[in-house]
Scaffold this motif. Structure first.
Motif, PDB file in Angstrom:
ATOM      1  N   ALA A 127       8.024 -55.941 -30.979  1.00  0.00           N
ATOM      2  CA  ALA A 127       8.526 -55.629 -32.321  1.00  0.00           C
ATOM      3  C   ALA A 127      10.025 -55.856 -32.408  1.00  0.00           C
ATOM      4  CB  ALA A 127       8.185 -54.184 -32.692  1.00  0.00           C
ATOM      5  N   ARG A 128      10.762 -55.477 -31.375  1.00  0.00           N
ATOM      6  CA  ARG A 128      12.207 -55.680 -31.396  1.00  0.00           C
ATOM      7  C   ARG A 128      12.537 -57.173 -31.414  1.00  0.00           C
ATOM      8  NH1 ARG A 128      16.123 -52.964 -26.958  1.00  0.00           N
ATOM      9  NH2 ARG A 128      14.845 -54.244 -25.568  1.00  0.00           N
ATOM     10  N   ILE A 129      11.819 -57.972 -30.640  1.00  0.00           N
ATOM     11  CA  ILE A 129      12.043 -59.422 -30.627  1.00  0.00           C
ATOM     12  C   ILE A 129      11.750 -60.019 -32.001  1.00  0.00           C
ATOM     13  CG2 ILE A 129      11.216 -61.609 -29.668  1.00  0.00           C
ATOM     14  CD1 ILE A 129      10.764 -60.095 -27.018  1.00  0.00           C
ATOM     15  N   GLU A 130      10.729 -59.491 -32.681  1.00  0.00           N
ATOM     16  CA  GLU A 130      10.334 -60.013 -33.989  1.00  0.00           C
ATOM     17  C   GLU A 130      11.254 -59.557 -35.113  1.00  0.00           C
ATOM     18  OE1 GLU A 130       6.316 -58.755 -34.414  1.00  0.00           O
ATOM     19  OE2 GLU A 130       5.518 -60.295 -33.073  1.00  0.00           O
ATOM     20  N   GLY A 131      12.221 -58.688 -34.819  1.00  0.00           N
ATOM     21  CA  GLY A 131      13.174 -58.278 -35.836  1.00  0.00           C
ATOM     22  C   GLY A 131      12.868 -56.970 -36.520  1.00  0.00           C
TER      23      GLY A 131
ATOM     24  N   GLY B 131      18.698 -61.844 -39.927  1.00  0.00           N
ATOM     25  CA  GLY B 131      17.544 -61.972 -39.049  1.00  0.00           C
ATOM     26  C   GLY B 131      16.303 -61.346 -39.651  1.00  0.00           C
ATOM     27  N   ALA B 132      16.468 -60.192 -40.318  1.00  0.00           N
ATOM     28  CA  ALA B 132      15.324 -59.549 -40.968  1.00  0.00           C
ATOM     29  C   ALA B 132      14.795 -60.413 -42.112  1.00  0.00           C
ATOM     30  CB  ALA B 132      15.721 -58.165 -41.479  1.00  0.00           C
ATOM     31  N   ILE B 133      15.706 -60.986 -42.898  1.00  0.00           N
ATOM     32  CA  ILE B 133      15.282 -61.851 -44.009  1.00  0.00           C
ATOM     33  C   ILE B 133      14.520 -63.060 -43.474  1.00  0.00           C
ATOM     34  CG2 ILE B 133      16.126 -63.358 -45.853  1.00  0.00           C
ATOM     35  CD1 ILE B 133      18.460 -61.343 -46.202  1.00  0.00           C
ATOM     36  N   HIS B 134      15.026 -63.633 -42.389  1.00  0.00           N
ATOM     37  CA  HIS B 134      14.336 -64.772 -41.775  1.00  0.00           C
ATOM     38  C   HIS B 134      12.948 -64.377 -41.282  1.00  0.00           C
ATOM     39  CE1 HIS B 134      13.399 -68.111 -39.131  1.00  0.00           C
ATOM     40  NE2 HIS B 134      13.372 -67.291 -38.095  1.00  0.00           N
ATOM     41  N   SER B 135      12.812 -63.148 -40.751  1.00  0.00           N
ATOM     42  CA  SER B 135      11.528 -62.710 -40.203  1.00  0.00           C
ATOM     43  C   SER B 135      10.498 -62.420 -41.285  1.00  0.00           C
ATOM     44  CB  SER B 135      11.730 -61.465 -39.325  1.00  0.00           C
ATOM     45  OG  SER B 135      12.550 -61.773 -38.216  1.00  0.00           O
ATOM     46  N   GLY B 136      10.943 -62.207 -42.528  1.00  0.00           N
ATOM     47  CA  GLY B 136       9.991 -62.061 -43.612  1.00  0.00           C
ATOM     48  C   GLY B 136      10.036 -60.728 -44.318  1.00  0.00           C
ATOM     49  N   PRO B 137       9.221 -60.572 -45.395  1.00  0.00           N
ATOM     50  CA  PRO B 137       9.262 -59.358 -46.219  1.00  0.00           C
ATOM     51  C   PRO B 137       8.997 -58.073 -45.444  1.00  0.00           C
ATOM     52  CG  PRO B 137       8.039 -61.096 -47.336  1.00  0.00           C
ATOM     53  CD  PRO B 137       8.304 -61.588 -45.954  1.00  0.00           C
ATOM     54  N   ARG B 138       8.090 -58.120 -44.472  1.00  0.00           N
ATOM     55  CA  ARG B 138       7.752 -56.885 -43.755  1.00  0.00           C
ATOM     56  C   ARG B 138       8.919 -56.411 -42.899  1.00  0.00           C
ATOM     57  NH1 ARG B 138       1.542 -58.633 -42.147  1.00  0.00           N
ATOM     58  NH2 ARG B 138       0.701 -58.439 -44.276  1.00  0.00           N
TER      59      ARG B 138
ATOM     60  N   LEU C  38       7.518 -66.278 -51.109  1.00  0.00           N
ATOM     61  CA  LEU C  38       6.754 -67.255 -51.875  1.00  0.00           C
ATOM     62  C   LEU C  38       7.589 -68.458 -52.298  1.00  0.00           C
ATOM     63  CD1 LEU C  38       4.628 -64.911 -54.184  1.00  0.00           C
ATOM     64  CD2 LEU C  38       3.924 -66.081 -52.075  1.00  0.00           C
ATOM     65  N   GLU C  39       8.867 -68.228 -52.621  1.00  0.00           N
ATOM     66  CA  GLU C  39       9.646 -69.287 -53.256  1.00  0.00           C
ATOM     67  C   GLU C  39      10.688 -69.924 -52.347  1.00  0.00           C
ATOM     68  OE1 GLU C  39      11.337 -67.678 -56.773  1.00  0.00           O
ATOM     69  OE2 GLU C  39       9.416 -67.256 -57.732  1.00  0.00           O
ATOM     70  N   ALA C  40      10.908 -69.394 -51.175  1.00  0.00           N
ATOM     71  CA  ALA C  40      11.969 -69.939 -50.336  1.00  0.00           C
ATOM     72  C   ALA C  40      11.734 -69.558 -48.883  1.00  0.00           C
ATOM     73  CB  ALA C  40      13.335 -69.424 -50.793  1.00  0.00           C
ATOM     74  N   ASP C  41      12.347 -70.346 -47.998  1.00  0.00           N
ATOM     75  CA  ASP C  41      12.372 -70.034 -46.576  1.00  0.00           C
ATOM     76  C   ASP C  41      13.824 -69.826 -46.173  1.00  0.00           C
ATOM     77  OD1 ASP C  41       9.604 -70.181 -45.985  1.00  0.00           O
ATOM     78  OD2 ASP C  41       9.705 -72.371 -45.996  1.00  0.00           O
ATOM     79  N   TYR C  42      14.050 -68.861 -45.322  1.00  0.00           N
ATOM     80  CA  TYR C  42      15.403 -68.580 -44.860  1.00  0.00           C
ATOM     81  C   TYR C  42      15.457 -68.781 -43.352  1.00  0.00           C
ATOM     82  CZ  TYR C  42      15.410 -66.393 -49.442  1.00  0.00           C
ATOM     83  OH  TYR C  42      15.282 -66.158 -50.784  1.00  0.00           O
ATOM     84  N   GLU C  43      16.354 -69.637 -42.936  1.00  0.00           N
ATOM     85  CA  GLU C  43      16.457 -69.992 -41.530  1.00  0.00           C
ATOM     86  C   GLU C  43      17.656 -69.301 -40.888  1.00  0.00           C
ATOM     87  OE1 GLU C  43      14.158 -71.708 -40.062  1.00  0.00           O
ATOM     88  OE2 GLU C  43      13.065 -72.117 -41.911  1.00  0.00           O
ATOM     89  N   VAL C  44      17.611 -69.186 -39.572  1.00  0.00           N
ATOM     90  CA  VAL C  44      18.748 -68.678 -38.817  1.00  0.00           C
ATOM     91  C   VAL C  44      19.039 -69.644 -37.673  1.00  0.00           C
ATOM     92  CG1 VAL C  44      18.399 -66.244 -39.340  1.00  0.00           C
ATOM     93  CG2 VAL C  44      17.233 -67.256 -37.376  1.00  0.00           C
TER      94      VAL C  44
END
Length: 476
Positions: A212-216, A291-298, A437-443
Motif C-alpha cells: 500500500a505504501r508503494i502504491e501511494g 504521487g497520489a493524483i498519479h496513483s488515481g482517485p482512490r 475519466l478525462e485525463a492521465d497524470y504522470e510523474v
C-alpha cells in the motif's frame, strides 16, 4: 481501588511534566525562546530533503525573501548547537547537505526513526524595542519523525473494533489487500487463540501495508509494522484487523488481537505522544500530492482521509484530558505542504495549491477540527528542474527539464494539466472511481541538479521561505 496505583502514577507523572513545562515556559519567555518544530511526511514526500534545505536556507538566507525577519536583515546569525535531548539521535544535516550539493548530487537516505537538531538564530527586535534591546537568541529545535507515527496518534481515540472496521472498509477494493482479505476467509475470531495463526495474519497484513505504501496510499497503520526496529517479532506488533464479533469469548483470537492492539497504544503510541509529540509547538506535514493524483482517485481519497486522521490527533476534545494529564503543549500552527512542485511548470502551481486547500478544507470538516492555525502550500524543498516551453502537435506546452534519476539523462517532462477546479479530482475520489475519466497524470523521478551556490545563498527551492514565515515568522 482497581487500577488506582496506575492512575496515581500517571497523575504524578503528569503533574511533574506540567511543572517542568511551566518552568520551561518561564525560562523561554525571560531568556531564550525555543520553538519546537515537528516535521513529518507521508509516503515518499521528501522529509529529509525538506529539513536539510530549511536549515541550509536559514543559515544562508539569500533565497528567503518571504521570511520577513530575513528580508528585514534582523537575523544577524544562524548557527547549529548541541540539541537539548541527549537520548534522541542527531539529524545528520552535514551528511545530507553534502549528498545534495556535492560534485555528484544525489538524494540522501531517508530517516526511519526520530531525530533532532537545534538551530539557533540571533535576531534583532523590531519596532520600539529595537533601540532599547540588543539581539536575542531564538532556538529552533527541529524534531524529525516518520509520518506513520503521526497517523498512529489517531489510534488513541479508537477501540480495536473501530480500527478494524475502518481498515477493512478502506482496503476492501484494493488489489494489494486481496491476499490478506483471502487469509481472513477461513478465520474464526471466536475460536481459541493460536499463536501461529496470529503471526501469519500479522505478517500478511504487514505485507499488504508494504504494498500500500508503494502504491501511494497513506493510511498505513499501525506505523511500527513498517518500521518495527527492536520491536520486530514482538506480540505488540503481532495483530491485525478482524471482522467484528458481537461477543468474543475469553481466550479467543479476537480477544487476543484486541489485547495486543490496546498494548500497542499504551506501550508504543502513548510513549511517543508523551515524550516527543506533546512538546511540539509547530508542525509541518509533507505530502506527495502529485504521487497520489498519479496513483488515481482512490489514493487521493485515502490522502484526504489521512489528513483528517492527522487533524484528529491535534483536535481538542476526547484526547484533551490525556493532553492535560501529560502536560502537553498546544500545537499552534500546522502546515500541510505538497512537495515536488518543481515537477510542474509554475503556471500550474496555483492549481496544486488549490487542490491542497480543498483537501485540507474537507479534512477539517471530517475531523470536526477547531484547533491550531492550519494552512496548505505547494513547495519544492530543493529545486531539481528548470522550466521550458515546447511545441507539440501545433500547440505550446509548458514543461520542466531535469536529470532523470534512473538514467542520468536530461529530459523534458509534461505531467498533464491539473484541473482549475479541485472538485474535478475530489468528487470522483469520494465516489470511489477506479481511474480518472478525462485525463492521465504522470510523474517523473528527477535527480538533484548540480549546484553552484554564491556566498550567502542556500540551495534553490520553491516557497520554502513562505513555509518558514508561516511556521516560525511570528516568533522572530
Amino acid at each position: 481501588m482497581k487500577g488506582g496505583p496506575l492512575v496515581i502514577s500517571t497523575l504524578a507523572d503528569g503533574l511533574t511534566r506540567q511543572i517542568e513545562a511551566v518552568s520551561d515556559t518561564l525560562s523561554e519567555t525571560l531568556f531564550e525562546p525555543v520553538i519546537r518544530l515537528g516535521v513529518t511526511g507521508l509516503a515518499r514526500s521528501g522529509k529529509t530533503v525538506f529539513i536539510t534545505s530549511l536549515i541550509a536556507n536559514l543559515m544562508d538566507r539569500g533565497r528567503m525573501p518571504q521570511l520577513v525577519a530575513a528580508a528585514d536583515g534582523r537575523i544577524e546569525a544562524a548557527f547549529l548547537q548541541p540539541q537539548p535531548d541527549d537520548t534522541v539521535p542527531r539529524f545528520e544535516f552535514e551528511t545530507h547537505l553534502a549528498a545534495l550539493t556535492g560534485p555528484d548530487p544525489h538524494w540522501p537516505e531517508s530517516t526511519r526513526t526520530i531525530s533532532e537538531l537545534r538551530l539557533s538564530l540571533r535576531v534583532r527586535p523590531k519596532g520600539l524595542l529595537s533601540g532599547l534591546q540588543g539581539p536575542r537568541t531564538v532556538h529552533l529545535d527541529i524534531v524529525d519523525y516518520p509520518g506513520e507515527w503521526l497517523l498512529d496518534l489517531g489510534l488513541l481515540d479508537k477501540s480495536y473494533a473501530e480500527w478494524s472496521d475502518s481498515m477493512l472498509a478502506r482496503i476492501a477494493g484494493r488489489a494489494s489487500a486481496q491476499d490478506y482479505l483471502g487469509a481472513l476467509g477461513g478465520v474464526d475470531g471466536a475460536a481459541s487463540h493460536d499463536e501461529g495463526q496470529a503471526q501469519r495474519l500479522a505478517q500478511s497484513y504487514t505485507d499488504y501495508l508494504q504494498k500500500a505504501r508503494i502504491e501511494g496510499f497513506s493510511d498505513c497503520t499501525p506505523g511500527r509494522f513498517l518500521l518495527p526496529g527492536d520491536l520486530a517479532g514482538s506480540p505488540v506488533l503481532t495483530f491485525a484487523p478482524l471482522p467484528a464479533l458481537a461477543a468474543a469469548p475469553r481466550g479467543s483470537l479476537y480477544r487476543e488481537m484486541q489485547r495486543r492492539f490496546d498494548a500497542y497504544k499504551s506501550q508504543v503510541v502513548k510513549p511517543f505522544f508523551r515524550d516527543h509529540f506533546a512538546r511540539i509547538d509547530r508542525q509541518v506535514v509533507l505530502v506527495d500530492a502529485l504521487g497520489a493524483i498519479h496513483s488515481g482517485p482512490r489514493a487521493v481519497e485515502d490522502l484526504r482521509l489521512a489528513m483528517a486522521d492527522i487533524l484528529s490527533a491535534f483536535r481538542p476534545g476526547r484526547t484533551a484530558f490525556l493532553a492535560r494529564l501529560l502536560g502537553a503543549k498546544r500545537v499552534e500552527k500546522i502546515l500541510f505542504a505538497a512537495t515536488k512542485s518543481d515537477h510542474l511548470h509554475h503556471s500550474q502551481h496555483a492549481r496544486l495549491t488549490a487542490i491542497m486547500d480543498a483537501l485540507l478544507r474537507d479534512a477539517r470538516t471530517r475531523a470536526d477540527f477547531a484547533g491550531a492555525d492550519t494552512q496548505a502550500l505547494a513547495l519544492a524543498s530543493l529545486r531539481a528542474t528548470t522550466e521550458d516551453t515546447l511545441t507539440h502537435d501545433g500547440r505550446q506546452i509548458d514543461c520542466v527539464r531535469g536529470r532523470l534519476l534512473d538514467t542520468g539523462k536530461r529530459a523534458a517532462f509534461y505531467p498533464g494539466d491539473l484541473p482549475t477546479d479541485p472538485a474535478q479530482l475530489l468528487s470522483p475520489a469520494r465516489k470511489g472511481a477506479a481511474s480518472w475519466l478525462e485525463a492521465d497524470y504522470e510523474v517523473m523521478n528527477f535527480a538533484p541538479a548540480a549546484l553552484i551556490l554564491k556566498p550567502g545563498e542556500g540551495p534553490p527551492h520553491i516557497r520554502l521561505d513562505r513555509a518558514a514565515q508561516f511556521l516560525i515568522g511570528d516568533r522572530l
